[in-house]
Design a protein around this motif. Structure first.
Motif, mmCIF file in Angstrom:
data_model
loop_
_atom_site.group_PDB
_atom_site.id
_atom_site.type_symbol
_atom_site.label_atom_id
_atom_site.label_comp_id
_atom_site.label_asym_id
_atom_site.label_seq_id
_atom_site.Cartn_x
_atom_site.Cartn_y
_atom_site.Cartn_z
ATOM 1 N N UNK A 1 0.850 -1.187 0.000
ATOM 2 C CA UNK A 1 0.000 0.000 0.000
ATOM 3 C C UNK A 1 0.884 1.235 0.000
ATOM 4 N N UNK A 2 0.480 2.245 -0.726
ATOM 5 C CA UNK A 2 1.217 3.515 -0.716
ATOM 6 C C UNK A 2 0.230 4.664 -0.542
ATOM 7 N N UNK A 3 0.592 5.551 0.371
ATOM 8 C CA UNK A 3 -0.203 6.761 0.608
ATOM 9 C C UNK A 3 0.716 7.965 0.411
ATOM 10 N N UNK A 4 0.281 8.894 -0.414
ATOM 11 C CA UNK A 4 1.051 10.100 -0.691
ATOM 12 C C UNK A 4 0.234 11.323 -0.288
ATOM 13 N N UNK A 5 0.891 12.267 0.363
ATOM 14 C CA UNK A 5 0.256 13.531 0.727
ATOM 15 C C UNK A 5 1.139 14.668 0.221
ATOM 16 N N UNK A 6 0.574 15.529 -0.597
ATOM 17 C CA UNK A 6 1.285 16.686 -1.164
ATOM 18 C C UNK A 6 2.514 16.283 -1.974
ATOM 19 N N UNK B 1 8.452 5.741 -5.316
ATOM 20 C CA UNK B 1 9.188 4.505 -5.050
ATOM 21 C C UNK B 1 10.684 4.717 -5.272
ATOM 22 N N UNK B 2 11.022 5.442 -6.327
ATOM 23 C CA UNK B 2 12.428 5.746 -6.577
ATOM 24 C C UNK B 2 13.002 6.588 -5.436
ATOM 25 N N UNK B 3 12.205 7.494 -4.916
ATOM 26 C CA UNK B 3 12.631 8.339 -3.804
ATOM 27 C C UNK B 3 12.992 7.487 -2.588
ATOM 28 N N UNK B 4 12.155 6.508 -2.272
ATOM 29 C CA UNK B 4 12.443 5.617 -1.151
ATOM 30 C C UNK B 4 13.720 4.817 -1.402
ATOM 31 N N UNK B 5 13.903 4.369 -2.642
ATOM 32 C CA UNK B 5 15.139 3.655 -2.973
ATOM 33 C C UNK B 5 16.352 4.556 -2.813
ATOM 34 N N UNK B 6 16.251 5.795 -3.301
ATOM 35 C CA UNK B 6 17.392 6.712 -3.266
ATOM 36 C C UNK B 6 17.816 7.036 -1.838
ATOM 37 N N UNK B 7 16.859 7.059 -0.909
ATOM 38 C CA UNK B 7 17.191 7.360 0.485
ATOM 39 C C UNK B 7 18.172 6.342 1.047
ATOM 40 N N UNK B 8 18.003 5.067 0.692
ATOM 41 C CA UNK B 8 18.839 4.014 1.279
ATOM 42 C C UNK B 8 19.988 3.592 0.372
ATOM 43 N N UNK B 9 20.132 4.224 -0.791
ATOM 44 C CA UNK B 9 21.204 3.875 -1.714
ATOM 45 C C UNK B 9 22.512 4.507 -1.254
ATOM 46 N N UNK B 10 23.622 3.755 -1.221
ATOM 47 C CA UNK B 10 24.908 4.348 -0.849
ATOM 48 C C UNK B 10 25.225 5.550 -1.738
ATOM 49 N N UNK B 11 25.654 6.625 -1.118
ATOM 50 C CA UNK B 11 25.920 7.849 -1.858
ATOM 51 C C UNK B 11 24.683 8.715 -2.017
ATOM 52 N N UNK B 12 23.537 8.215 -1.564
ATOM 53 C CA UNK B 12 22.299 8.982 -1.650
ATOM 54 C C UNK B 12 21.948 9.554 -0.295
ATOM 55 N N UNK B 13 20.817 9.128 0.239
ATOM 56 C CA UNK B 13 20.382 9.630 1.531
ATOM 57 C C UNK B 13 19.239 10.612 1.375
ATOM 58 N N UNK B 14 18.644 10.958 2.498
ATOM 59 C CA UNK B 14 17.451 11.794 2.525
ATOM 60 C C UNK B 14 17.666 13.151 1.856
ATOM 61 N N UNK B 15 18.659 13.889 2.322
ATOM 62 C CA UNK B 15 18.855 15.248 1.823
ATOM 63 C C UNK B 15 19.196 15.249 0.336
#
Length: 200
Positions: free
Chosen positions: A5-10, A42-56
């Motif tokens: 399930x995915x819920x998106x707000x704004x 979904x790509x955003x969630x992947x990028x957060x945990x990808x080495x060299x990526x992260x939240x910011x």
């Protein structure tokens, strides 16, 4: 594990959307209706945990909070990505919720990060007291930090396994344009990836 399930707000052109996902789903719609924006969550969630990526970095590569925030967001300006993850042998599901905002310097900050275990326990609820003492901690998720995600590392591993392909035939026919690119979502290395895949 799969996202159930995915819920998106704004999120981009979605002010609010809540979608249950089967094992296989088809996303259909006219041009400029938001299909790519939906998949980018979904790509955003992947990028957060990808080495060299992260939240910011994941927010900044998308142009910052103001570029991913829905234009109609007024009262609740935070961007939220909220997903449930189903394990094959578990009747319940994990849940991960991430709220994104920005500070007065327009830098992305974590407004909310929560993790629920499939047995109903709330394992993580941020911002916590440590975050309030040191606001710089809100520039990273616990999900991307191996020392902090031990209780729910399965979620990080699931997000890291997300693969996105938007194949552009011209790039497959002319792979020299994408020499040395790896895991190119537009297919520059598509033939090499096929050739290197296990035959089974």
């Amino acid at each position: 594990m799969r996202i159930s399930n995915v819920r998106l707000e704004n999120w981009r052109n979605f002010q609010e959307v809540d979608v249950p996902l089967a094992y296989r789903a088809f996303l259909i719609g006219p041009n400029a209706s938001g299909k790519s924006n939906f998949l980018d969550a979904f790509r955003f969630l992947r990028d957060i945990v990808t080495p060299g990526g992260g939240f910011e970095a994941s927010v900044n590569t998308r142009g910052g909070v103001s570029r991913i925030r829905n234009l109609a967001a007024r009262r609740q300006p935070d961007v939220v990505v909220d997903v449930k993850l189903q394990e094959q042998d578990q009747p319940g599901s994990w849940r991960y919720r991430l709220g994104v905002g920005q500070d007065p310097q327009r830098r992305p900050i974590l407004k909310q990060e929560q993790v629920w275990h499939y047995d109903g326990r709330l394992l993580l609820d941020r911002p916590d007291n440590d975050d309030k003492k040191d606001r710089e901690r809100l520039r990273q998720t616990h999900l991307e930090q191996t020392f902090a995600n031990q209780q729910f590392r399965e979620i990080a591993e699931c997000f890291a396994s997300i693969d996105y392909s938007h194949i552009v035939p011209q790039l497959i026919r002319d792979p020299d344009r994408y020499i040395s690119r790896t895991v190119d979502p537009f297919g520059g290395d598509f033939l090499e990836r096929i050739a290197s895949a296990n035959q089974k």
